[in-house]
Design a protein around this motif. Structure first.
Motif, PDB file in Angstrom:
ATOM      1  N   GLN A  85      40.847  69.165  34.955  1.00 60.33           N
ATOM      2  CA  GLN A  85      41.981  69.573  34.130  1.00 60.33           C
ATOM      3  C   GLN A  85      42.669  70.779  34.776  1.00 60.33           C
ATOM      4  OE1 GLN A  85      41.117  70.061  29.874  1.00 60.33           O
ATOM      5  NE2 GLN A  85      39.059  69.351  30.371  1.00 60.33           N
ATOM      6  N   THR A  86      43.973  70.907  34.556  1.00 58.94           N
ATOM      7  CA  THR A  86      44.728  72.034  35.103  1.00 58.94           C
ATOM      8  C   THR A  86      45.380  72.806  33.973  1.00 58.94           C
ATOM      9  OG1 THR A  86      45.187  70.784  37.114  1.00 58.94           O
ATOM     10  CG2 THR A  86      46.570  72.704  36.702  1.00 58.94           C
ATOM     11  N   VAL A  87      45.281  74.143  34.060  1.00 53.29           N
ATOM     12  CA  VAL A  87      45.941  75.033  33.106  1.00 53.29           C
ATOM     13  C   VAL A  87      46.728  76.056  33.908  1.00 53.29           C
ATOM     14  CG1 VAL A  87      45.645  76.689  31.225  1.00 53.29           C
ATOM     15  CG2 VAL A  87      44.056  74.765  31.444  1.00 53.29           C
ATOM     16  N   VAL A  88      47.993  76.241  33.547  1.00 55.49           N
ATOM     17  CA  VAL A  88      48.821  77.285  34.150  1.00 55.49           C
ATOM     18  C   VAL A  88      48.768  78.492  33.225  1.00 55.49           C
ATOM     19  CG1 VAL A  88      51.170  77.962  34.795  1.00 55.49           C
ATOM     20  CG2 VAL A  88      50.329  75.686  35.356  1.00 55.49           C
ATOM     21  N   ALA A  89      48.437  79.646  33.792  1.00 53.91           N
ATOM     22  CA  ALA A  89      48.274  80.866  33.004  1.00 53.91           C
ATOM     23  C   ALA A  89      49.303  81.917  33.410  1.00 53.91           C
ATOM     24  CB  ALA A  89      46.873  81.427  33.214  1.00 53.91           C
ATOM     25  N   GLY A  90      49.639  82.758  32.447  1.00 48.19           N
ATOM     26  CA  GLY A  90      50.459  83.929  32.734  1.00 48.19           C
ATOM     27  C   GLY A  90      51.937  83.678  32.922  1.00 48.19           C
ATOM     28  N   MET A  91      52.460  82.634  32.294  1.00 45.67           N
ATOM     29  CA  MET A  91      53.884  82.339  32.440  1.00 45.67           C
ATOM     30  C   MET A  91      54.711  83.378  31.689  1.00 45.67           C
ATOM     31  SD  MET A  91      55.960  78.802  31.685  1.00 45.67           S
ATOM     32  CE  MET A  91      54.761  77.865  32.607  1.00 45.67           C
ATOM     33  N   ARG A  92      55.665  83.952  32.367  1.00 44.46           N
ATOM     34  CA  ARG A  92      56.571  84.926  31.749  1.00 44.46           C
ATOM     35  C   ARG A  92      57.615  84.191  30.909  1.00 44.46           C
ATOM     36  NH1 ARG A  92      57.175  89.787  35.489  1.00 44.46           N
ATOM     37  NH2 ARG A  92      55.466  89.541  36.947  1.00 44.46           N
ATOM     38  N   PRO A  93      58.150  84.859  29.887  1.00 43.58           N
ATOM     39  CA  PRO A  93      59.184  84.212  29.063  1.00 43.58           C
ATOM     40  C   PRO A  93      60.378  83.718  29.881  1.00 43.58           C
ATOM     41  CG  PRO A  93      58.387  86.187  27.976  1.00 43.58           C
ATOM     42  CD  PRO A  93      57.764  86.164  29.345  1.00 43.58           C
ATOM     43  N   ALA A  94      60.819  84.499  30.856  1.00 40.83           N
ATOM     44  CA  ALA A  94      61.968  84.098  31.667  1.00 40.83           C
ATOM     45  C   ALA A  94      61.650  82.840  32.477  1.00 40.83           C
ATOM     46  CB  ALA A  94      62.382  85.229  32.598  1.00 40.83           C
ATOM     47  N   VAL A  95      60.410  82.727  32.931  1.00 43.57           N
ATOM     48  CA  VAL A  95      60.003  81.543  33.687  1.00 43.57           C
ATOM     49  C   VAL A  95      60.006  80.317  32.772  1.00 43.57           C
ATOM     50  CG1 VAL A  95      58.067  80.463  34.897  1.00 43.57           C
ATOM     51  CG2 VAL A  95      58.702  82.821  35.425  1.00 43.57           C
ATOM     52  N   ALA A  96      59.488  80.473  31.557  1.00 45.88           N
ATOM     53  CA  ALA A  96      59.483  79.357  30.601  1.00 45.88           C
ATOM     54  C   ALA A  96      60.907  78.907  30.300  1.00 45.88           C
ATOM     55  CB  ALA A  96      58.763  79.774  29.314  1.00 45.88           C
ATOM     56  N   LEU A  97      61.801  79.857  30.086  1.00 45.77           N
ATOM     57  CA  LEU A  97      63.204  79.520  29.811  1.00 45.77           C
ATOM     58  C   LEU A  97      63.827  78.776  30.985  1.00 45.77           C
ATOM     59  CD1 LEU A  97      64.380  82.820  28.091  1.00 45.77           C
ATOM     60  CD2 LEU A  97      64.068  80.589  27.011  1.00 45.77           C
ATOM     61  N   THR A  98      63.544  79.229  32.195  1.00 42.69           N
ATOM     62  CA  THR A  98      64.093  78.576  33.386  1.00 42.69           C
ATOM     63  C   THR A  98      63.586  77.148  33.501  1.00 42.69           C
ATOM     64  OG1 THR A  98      64.256  80.687  34.546  1.00 42.69           O
ATOM     65  CG2 THR A  98      64.266  78.699  35.899  1.00 42.69           C
ATOM     66  N   LEU A  99      62.306  76.938  33.248  1.00 44.33           N
ATOM     67  CA  LEU A  99      61.753  75.581  33.324  1.00 44.33           C
ATOM     68  C   LEU A  99      62.436  74.652  32.330  1.00 44.33           C
ATOM     69  CD1 LEU A  99      57.951  76.338  33.768  1.00 44.33           C
ATOM     70  CD2 LEU A  99      59.504  75.382  35.478  1.00 44.33           C
ATOM     71  N   VAL A 100      62.675  75.147  31.130  1.00 40.89           N
ATOM     72  CA  VAL A 100      63.354  74.337  30.115  1.00 40.89           C
ATOM     73  C   VAL A 100      64.788  74.048  30.557  1.00 40.89           C
ATOM     74  CG1 VAL A 100      64.226  74.328  27.744  1.00 40.89           C
ATOM     75  CG2 VAL A 100      61.894  75.102  28.214  1.00 40.89           C
ATOM     76  N   GLU A 101      65.486  75.070  31.064  1.00 42.36           N
ATOM     77  CA  GLU A 101      66.861  74.884  31.523  1.00 42.36           C
ATOM     78  C   GLU A 101      66.956  73.874  32.664  1.00 42.36           C
ATOM     79  OE1 GLU A 101      68.206  78.822  32.450  1.00 42.36           O
ATOM     80  OE2 GLU A 101      68.414  79.371  30.337  1.00 42.36           O
ATOM     81  N   LEU A 102      65.924  73.860  33.519  1.00 39.64           N
ATOM     82  CA  LEU A 102      65.905  72.912  34.632  1.00 39.64           C
ATOM     83  C   LEU A 102      65.470  71.513  34.197  1.00 39.64           C
ATOM     84  CD1 LEU A 102      64.284  75.129  37.421  1.00 39.64           C
ATOM     85  CD2 LEU A 102      66.670  74.347  37.313  1.00 39.64           C
ATOM     86  N   GLY A 103      65.007  71.384  32.951  1.00 45.34           N
ATOM     87  CA  GLY A 103      64.555  70.101  32.446  1.00 45.34           C
ATOM     88  C   GLY A 103      63.187  69.701  32.966  1.00 45.34           C
TER      89      GLY A 103
END
Length: 138
Positions: A85-103
């Motif tokens: 299993q893979t877990v990504v840790a420590g995502m910053r809010p700006a990074v999360a927003l960018t990922l959503v914006e990029l789809g």
């Protein structure tokens, strides 16, 4: 047992084994050669050490683009095929927003606010608590 798997011939991202979990800490940018090497190193380490989980800590990543998003998703897909299993840790809010914006949905990836929380998601609470003070994620 902790093991470190460096590759001295080229720039690489360290892969650390903590029991049956691999810990990868990304810092700064990840270029094509480093990404390919990381994918290979992680897959080889999963098989060699029969780990059950992979934690990718991106606390040190300021910017995520579609390339890094794709690399994270590919590592998770490789790990899943190798029964980890893979877990990504420590995502910053700006990074999360960018990922959503990029789809970018990052299929196959679970997320956690910290490395400790990621280890708990993987069922490794003792490893999470050994690093010092711990905040209950509930």
């Amino acid at each position: 047992m902790n093991d470190y798997f460096p590759r001295p011939d080229t720039a690489s991202v360290p892969v650390l084994r903590l029991g049956d979990v691999l810990l990868i800490t990304l810092q700064g940018e990840l270029h094509d050669g480093m990404a390919a090497r990381l994918q290979q190193d992680v897959a080889e380490a999963i098989v060699r050490h029969r780990v059950a989980g992979v934690v990718i800590d991106i606390t040190g990543v300021e910017i995520v683009d579609s390339f890094l998003g794709r690399i994270l998703a590919e590592i998770a897909a490789h790990a899943k095929l190798l029964a980890a299993q893979t877990v990504v840790a420590g995502m910053r809010p700006a990074v999360a927003l960018t990922l959503v914006e990029l789809g970018l949905t990052l299929p196959g990836l679970r997320t956690a606010l910290s490395t400790e929380a990621a280890l708990e998601l993987l069922g490794r609470p003792d490893a999470a608590r050994s690093g010092g003070p711990h905040r209950d994620p509930r």
